[in-house]
Scaffold this active site. Sequence first.
Site, PDB file in Angstrom:
ATOM      1  N   LYS A  13       0.160  -1.489   0.224  1.00 21.66           N
ATOM      2  CA  LYS A  13      -0.239  -0.321   0.075  1.00 21.66           C
ATOM      3  C   LYS A  13       0.950   1.125  -0.027  1.00 21.66           C
ATOM      4  CE  LYS A  13      -2.136  -0.784   4.228  1.00 21.66           C
ATOM      5  NZ  LYS A  13      -1.773  -1.752   4.638  1.00 21.66           N
ATOM      6  N   ARG A  88      -9.856   0.983   9.075  1.00 27.67           N
ATOM      7  CA  ARG A  88      -8.417  -1.138   9.287  1.00 27.67           C
ATOM      8  C   ARG A  88     -10.022  -1.544   9.842  1.00 27.67           C
ATOM      9  NH1 ARG A  88      -2.978   0.550   8.875  1.00 27.67           N
ATOM     10  NH2 ARG A  88      -1.561  -1.526   9.210  1.00 27.67           N
ATOM     11  N   ARG A 123      11.972  -5.809   4.468  1.00 27.04           N
ATOM     12  CA  ARG A 123      11.219  -4.524   4.106  1.00 27.04           C
ATOM     13  C   ARG A 123      12.087  -3.942   5.402  1.00 27.04           C
ATOM     14  NH1 ARG A 123       5.702  -2.480   5.096  1.00 27.04           N
ATOM     15  NH2 ARG A 123       5.675  -2.618   7.038  1.00 27.04           N
ATOM     16  N   ARG A 156      11.956  -1.993  10.449  1.00 26.37           N
ATOM     17  CA  ARG A 156      10.373  -1.960  11.719  1.00 26.37           C
ATOM     18  C   ARG A 156      10.133  -2.719  13.027  1.00 26.37           C
ATOM     19  NH1 ARG A 156       5.060   0.013   8.056  1.00 26.37           N
ATOM     20  NH2 ARG A 156       4.390  -1.364   9.873  1.00 26.37           N
ATOM     21  N   ARG A 167      -0.129  -9.269  13.006  1.00 22.42           N
ATOM     22  CA  ARG A 167      -0.721  -8.276  12.451  1.00 22.42           C
ATOM     23  C   ARG A 167      -1.204  -9.062  11.432  1.00 22.42           C
ATOM     24  NH1 ARG A 167       4.318  -5.384  10.215  1.00 22.42           N
ATOM     25  NH2 ARG A 167       2.955  -4.011   9.124  1.00 22.42           N
TER      26      ARG A 167
HETATM   27  P1  AMP Z   1       1.041   0.386   8.976  1.00 27.48           P
HETATM   28  O1  AMP Z   1       2.343   0.663   8.516  1.00 27.48           O
HETATM   29  O2  AMP Z   1      -0.158   1.202   8.038  1.00 27.48           O
HETATM   30  O3  AMP Z   1       1.133  -0.843   8.016  1.00 27.48           O
HETATM   31  O4  AMP Z   1       1.015   0.548  10.705  1.00 27.48           O
HETATM   32  C1  AMP Z   1       1.662  -0.220  11.417  1.00 27.48           C
HETATM   33  C2  AMP Z   1       0.931  -0.231  12.559  1.00 27.48           C
HETATM   34  O5  AMP Z   1       0.019   1.325  13.324  1.00 27.48           O
HETATM   35  C3  AMP Z   1      -0.366  -1.021  12.849  1.00 27.48           C
HETATM   36  O6  AMP Z   1      -0.145  -2.555  13.190  1.00 27.48           O
HETATM   37  C4  AMP Z   1      -1.322  -0.349  13.645  1.00 27.48           C
HETATM   38  O7  AMP Z   1      -0.417  -0.880  15.452  1.00 27.48           O
HETATM   39  C5  AMP Z   1      -1.030   1.215  13.545  1.00 27.48           C
HETATM   40  N1  AMP Z   1      -2.548   1.259  12.391  1.00 27.48           N
HETATM   41  C6  AMP Z   1      -2.307   1.899  11.722  1.00 27.48           C
HETATM   42  N2  AMP Z   1      -3.301   2.305  11.316  1.00 27.48           N
HETATM   43  C7  AMP Z   1      -4.317   2.202  11.805  1.00 27.48           C
HETATM   44  C8  AMP Z   1      -4.977   1.842  11.969  1.00 27.48           C
HETATM   45  N3  AMP Z   1      -6.246   2.634  10.730  1.00 27.48           N
HETATM   46  N4  AMP Z   1      -6.535   1.709  13.062  1.00 27.48           N
HETATM   47  C9  AMP Z   1      -5.729   1.099  14.101  1.00 27.48           C
HETATM   48  N5  AMP Z   1      -4.673   1.276  14.215  1.00 27.48           N
HETATM   49  C10 AMP Z   1      -3.435   1.593  12.939  1.00 27.48           C
END
Ligand code: AMP
Length: 211
Positions: A13, A88, A123, A156, A167
Site C-alpha cells: 500500500k 482498518r 523490508r 520496523r 498483524r
Molecule cells: P502500517 O504502517 O499501516 O502497517 O501501520 C502500522 C501499525 O500502526 C498497525 O499495525 C497499527 O498498530 C497502527 N495503525 C495504523 N493505522 C491504523 C488504523 N487505521 N487503525 C488502527 N491501528 C492502526
Amino acid sequence: MKLILLGAPGAGKGTQAEVVCDNFGLQIISTGNIIRQAVKDETEMGLQAKDYINNGKLVPDDVILKIIKERLSKDDCQNGFILDGVPRTIAQAEALDALDVKIDKVINIVVEDDVICKRLSGRRVCGDCSASYHLDYKVPAKAGVCDRCGGALIVRKDDEPETVKERLNVYHKQTAPLIEYYEKQGILSTVYGQEEVEETSKLLLEVLKEK
Ligand code: AMP
C-alpha cells in the site's frame, strides 16, 4: 480524487501510494507513519499507541478517528488524498462515511500471506522520512541509506516474524471485512499484487484511469 488503498500489511500500500502520488499529485495520509512519528516524538498520542503498534495490534478507533479528522481538515487534502492503512475496521469506515468524505475509489491490493511474510522480512524503512525499501525488490542506490533524504534504513519493530503473524491475524479478523463493505458501496476494485513493484503499479494505474 479521494482514494483508499486496502490490503494486508506488506501488500504494498505504501509503495503504491507513492506511485499514485507521483502520477496524480494526491496527498498521502498514512496513519501508520503518523503514529510511528508520534511514538518517536513521545507525544501523548504516541505514548498511548506505542504498545499497540509494537505488538501488531490495532490502535483504538477513537485515537485513529481523531488523527483522521485533524488530518483531513488541512488545506492540502482539499483536492484529494490517498488513505494508506486507514480505515482498518468497519467502525473506522462508518466514521469516515459519517464525516461526509465521499470516497471515489477503494483499491484492494491482494497478496497471499506467505508472500507477505517473505516480503516483510526484507523490508527496510528510512528512520527519518519513512520511505520504504526492500532488500530484493526495491534496493536503495547505496546500501542502508535512503535515496530520498540520506537517512539510515532500519527494520520496523513490527516487521519481526512473530509480530507479522499477529498483524496478519488482525488483518483477516478486523480489516478484511472492509472488502465486502466497499463492494456493497460499488466502489471497490481489486489489484493482484505482482512480484515486481512496477507491474502492480501498472495494474493499479489502469484501474485509476477507468471511469
Ligand atoms: P502500517 O504502517 O499501516 O502497517 O501501520 C502500522 C501499525 O500502526 C498497525 O499495525 C497499527 O498498530 C497502527 N495503525 C495504523 N493505522 C491504523 C488504523 N487505521 N487503525 C488502527 N491501528 C492502526
